[in-house]
Design a protein around this motif. Structure first.
Motif, PDB file in Angstrom:
ATOM      1  N   GLN A  83       0.840  -1.185   0.000  1.00 64.56           N
ATOM      2  CA  GLN A  83       0.000   0.000   0.000  1.00 64.56           C
ATOM      3  C   GLN A  83       0.878   1.239   0.000  1.00 64.56           C
ATOM      4  OE1 GLN A  83      -2.539  -0.430   3.448  1.00 64.56           O
ATOM      5  NE2 GLN A  83      -4.130  -1.358   2.204  1.00 64.56           N
ATOM      6  N   ILE A  84       0.345   2.291  -0.622  1.00 69.79           N
ATOM      7  CA  ILE A  84       1.050   3.565  -0.603  1.00 69.79           C
ATOM      8  C   ILE A  84       0.148   4.622   0.012  1.00 69.79           C
ATOM      9  CG2 ILE A  84       2.461   3.040  -2.633  1.00 69.79           C
ATOM     10  CD1 ILE A  84       0.563   4.954  -4.188  1.00 69.79           C
ATOM     11  N   ASP A  85       0.746   5.684   0.458  1.00 64.54           N
ATOM     12  CA  ASP A  85       0.019   6.815   1.015  1.00 64.54           C
ATOM     13  C   ASP A  85      -0.252   7.789  -0.128  1.00 64.54           C
ATOM     14  OD1 ASP A  85      -0.943   9.001   2.387  1.00 64.54           O
ATOM     15  OD2 ASP A  85       0.734   9.115   3.803  1.00 64.54           O
ATOM     16  N   ALA A  86      -1.380   7.595  -0.840  1.00 64.03           N
ATOM     17  CA  ALA A  86      -1.686   8.390  -2.030  1.00 64.03           C
ATOM     18  C   ALA A  86      -1.703   9.895  -1.759  1.00 64.03           C
ATOM     19  CB  ALA A  86      -3.001   7.931  -2.653  1.00 64.03           C
ATOM     20  N   PRO A  87      -2.319  10.376  -0.656  1.00 58.53           N
ATOM     21  CA  PRO A  87      -2.281  11.821  -0.411  1.00 58.53           C
ATOM     22  C   PRO A  87      -0.854  12.359  -0.268  1.00 58.53           C
ATOM     23  CG  PRO A  87      -3.988  10.815   0.924  1.00 58.53           C
ATOM     24  CD  PRO A  87      -3.203   9.693   0.295  1.00 58.53           C
ATOM     25  N   LYS A  88       0.035  11.589   0.356  1.00 55.12           N
ATOM     26  CA  LYS A  88       1.425  12.022   0.498  1.00 55.12           C
ATOM     27  C   LYS A  88       2.105  12.066  -0.870  1.00 55.12           C
ATOM     28  CE  LYS A  88       5.862  10.972   2.676  1.00 55.12           C
ATOM     29  NZ  LYS A  88       6.580  11.513   1.546  1.00 55.12           N
ATOM     30  N   VAL A  89       1.845  11.071  -1.704  1.00 54.40           N
ATOM     31  CA  VAL A  89       2.437  11.046  -3.045  1.00 54.40           C
ATOM     32  C   VAL A  89       1.999  12.276  -3.836  1.00 54.40           C
ATOM     33  CG1 VAL A  89       2.474   9.815  -5.265  1.00 54.40           C
ATOM     34  CG2 VAL A  89       2.672   8.537  -3.115  1.00 54.40           C
ATOM     35  N   VAL A  90       0.720  12.594  -3.797  1.00 52.75           N
ATOM     36  CA  VAL A  90       0.211  13.764  -4.511  1.00 52.75           C
ATOM     37  C   VAL A  90       0.812  15.041  -3.934  1.00 52.75           C
ATOM     38  CG1 VAL A  90      -1.867  15.123  -5.039  1.00 52.75           C
ATOM     39  CG2 VAL A  90      -1.918  12.623  -5.225  1.00 52.75           C
ATOM     40  N   LYS A  91       0.887  15.152  -2.617  1.00 51.03           N
ATOM     41  CA  LYS A  91       1.473  16.333  -1.980  1.00 51.03           C
ATOM     42  C   LYS A  91       2.925  16.509  -2.397  1.00 51.03           C
ATOM     43  CE  LYS A  91       2.450  18.480   2.523  1.00 51.03           C
ATOM     44  NZ  LYS A  91       3.681  19.047   2.045  1.00 51.03           N
ATOM     45  N   ASP A  92       3.685  15.412  -2.395  1.00 50.87           N
ATOM     46  CA  ASP A  92       5.089  15.474  -2.795  1.00 50.87           C
ATOM     47  C   ASP A  92       5.236  15.950  -4.240  1.00 50.87           C
ATOM     48  OD1 ASP A  92       5.791  14.602  -0.274  1.00 50.87           O
ATOM     49  OD2 ASP A  92       6.258  12.543  -0.911  1.00 50.87           O
ATOM     50  N   ILE A  93       4.358  15.487  -5.112  1.00 52.97           N
ATOM     51  CA  ILE A  93       4.400  15.908  -6.511  1.00 52.97           C
ATOM     52  C   ILE A  93       4.088  17.395  -6.628  1.00 52.97           C
ATOM     53  CG2 ILE A  93       3.260  15.683  -8.766  1.00 52.97           C
ATOM     54  CD1 ILE A  93       2.936  12.668  -8.055  1.00 52.97           C
TER      55      ILE A  93
END
Length: 101
Positions: A83-93
Protein backbone atom coordinates in the motif's frame (compact mmCIF):
# COMPACT_ATOMS: atom_id res chain seq x y z
CA UNK A 1 19.98 -20.31 -21.72
CA UNK A 2 21.63 -20.29 -18.29
CA UNK A 3 24.65 -18.43 -19.68
CA UNK A 4 22.35 -15.76 -21.19
CA UNK A 5 20.59 -15.41 -17.85
CA UNK A 6 23.93 -14.83 -16.10
CA UNK A 7 24.98 -12.29 -18.72
CA UNK A 8 21.67 -10.44 -18.41
CA UNK A 9 21.93 -10.38 -14.62
CA UNK A 10 25.52 -9.14 -14.80
CA UNK A 11 24.50 -6.45 -17.28
CA UNK A 12 21.60 -5.29 -15.13
CA UNK A 13 23.78 -5.10 -12.04
CA UNK A 14 26.42 -3.13 -13.93
CA UNK A 15 23.89 -0.72 -15.41
CA UNK A 16 22.27 -0.30 -12.01
CA UNK A 17 25.56 0.70 -10.42
CA UNK A 18 26.61 2.96 -13.31
CA UNK A 19 23.29 4.82 -13.35
CA UNK A 20 22.82 5.18 -9.61
CA UNK A 21 26.35 5.84 -8.37
CA UNK A 22 26.73 9.42 -9.72
CA UNK A 23 23.31 10.36 -8.39
CA UNK A 24 24.13 9.01 -4.94
CA UNK A 25 27.42 10.94 -4.90
CA UNK A 26 25.58 14.15 -5.82
CA UNK A 27 22.90 13.52 -3.21
CA UNK A 28 25.46 12.88 -0.45
CA UNK A 29 27.34 16.06 -1.35
CA UNK A 30 24.11 18.03 -1.40
CA UNK A 31 23.03 16.67 1.97
CA UNK A 32 26.44 17.66 3.33
CA UNK A 33 25.81 21.24 2.18
CA UNK A 34 22.30 21.15 3.66
CA UNK A 35 23.73 20.06 7.01
CA UNK A 36 25.32 23.54 7.19
CA UNK A 37 28.52 22.10 8.69
CA UNK A 38 30.48 24.21 6.21
CA UNK A 39 28.46 27.40 6.46
CA UNK A 40 24.96 28.68 7.04
CA UNK A 41 22.43 28.78 4.21
CA UNK A 42 19.89 31.53 3.80
CA UNK A 43 16.23 30.44 3.50
CA UNK A 44 16.17 30.84 -0.31
CA UNK A 45 19.31 28.74 -0.73
CA UNK A 46 17.91 26.05 1.57
CA UNK A 47 14.59 26.04 -0.33
CA UNK A 48 16.29 25.62 -3.70
CA UNK A 49 18.72 22.98 -2.48
CA UNK A 50 15.84 21.02 -0.92
CA UNK A 51 14.18 21.01 -4.36
CA UNK A 52 17.38 19.63 -5.89
CA UNK A 53 17.65 17.03 -3.14
CA UNK A 54 14.06 15.94 -3.68
CA UNK A 55 14.52 15.78 -7.46
CA UNK A 56 17.69 13.69 -7.13
CA UNK A 57 15.98 11.32 -4.71
CA UNK A 58 13.04 10.98 -7.08
CA UNK A 59 15.35 10.36 -10.03
CA UNK A 60 17.24 7.64 -8.14
CA UNK A 61 13.96 6.02 -7.15
CA UNK A 62 12.80 6.06 -10.78
CA UNK A 63 16.07 4.50 -11.94
CA UNK A 64 15.70 1.81 -9.29
CA UNK A 65 12.10 1.18 -10.32
CA UNK A 66 13.04 0.81 -14.00
CA UNK A 67 15.88 -1.55 -13.16
CA UNK A 68 13.64 -3.55 -10.81
CA UNK A 69 11.09 -3.87 -13.62
CA UNK A 70 13.81 -5.17 -15.93
CA UNK A 71 14.90 -7.65 -13.25
CA UNK A 72 11.28 -8.70 -12.75
CA UNK A 73 10.81 -9.26 -16.48
CA UNK A 74 13.98 -11.38 -16.54
CA UNK A 75 12.66 -13.47 -13.63
CA UNK A 76 15.18 -12.18 -11.09
CA UNK A 77 12.51 -10.56 -8.86
CA UNK A 78 8.97 -11.35 -7.85
CA UNK A 79 6.24 -8.76 -7.28
CA UNK A 80 5.59 -7.67 -3.71
CA UNK A 81 2.42 -5.51 -3.67
CA UNK A 82 2.26 -2.85 -0.97
CA UNK A 83 0.00 0.00 0.00
CA UNK A 84 1.05 3.56 -0.60
CA UNK A 85 0.02 6.82 1.01
CA UNK A 86 -1.69 8.39 -2.03
CA UNK A 87 -2.28 11.82 -0.41
CA UNK A 88 1.42 12.02 0.50
CA UNK A 89 2.44 11.05 -3.05
CA UNK A 90 0.21 13.76 -4.51
CA UNK A 91 1.47 16.33 -1.98
CA UNK A 92 5.09 15.47 -2.80
CA UNK A 93 4.40 15.91 -6.51
CA UNK A 94 2.66 19.26 -5.97
CA UNK A 95 5.39 20.48 -3.62
CA UNK A 96 8.07 19.43 -6.09
CA UNK A 97 6.49 21.44 -8.88
CA UNK A 98 5.59 24.62 -6.97
CA UNK A 99 8.99 26.08 -7.82
CA UNK A 100 8.36 25.54 -11.53
CA UNK A 101 4.94 27.20 -11.33
Amino acid sequence: LLENSRKERSFLLGVSHDLKSPGHCALYALRDVLSEEHGELNPEQRFRLEIVSSALSEQLTTISDVLDMARYEQGFLSAQPEQIDAPKVVKDIVDGHKFLA
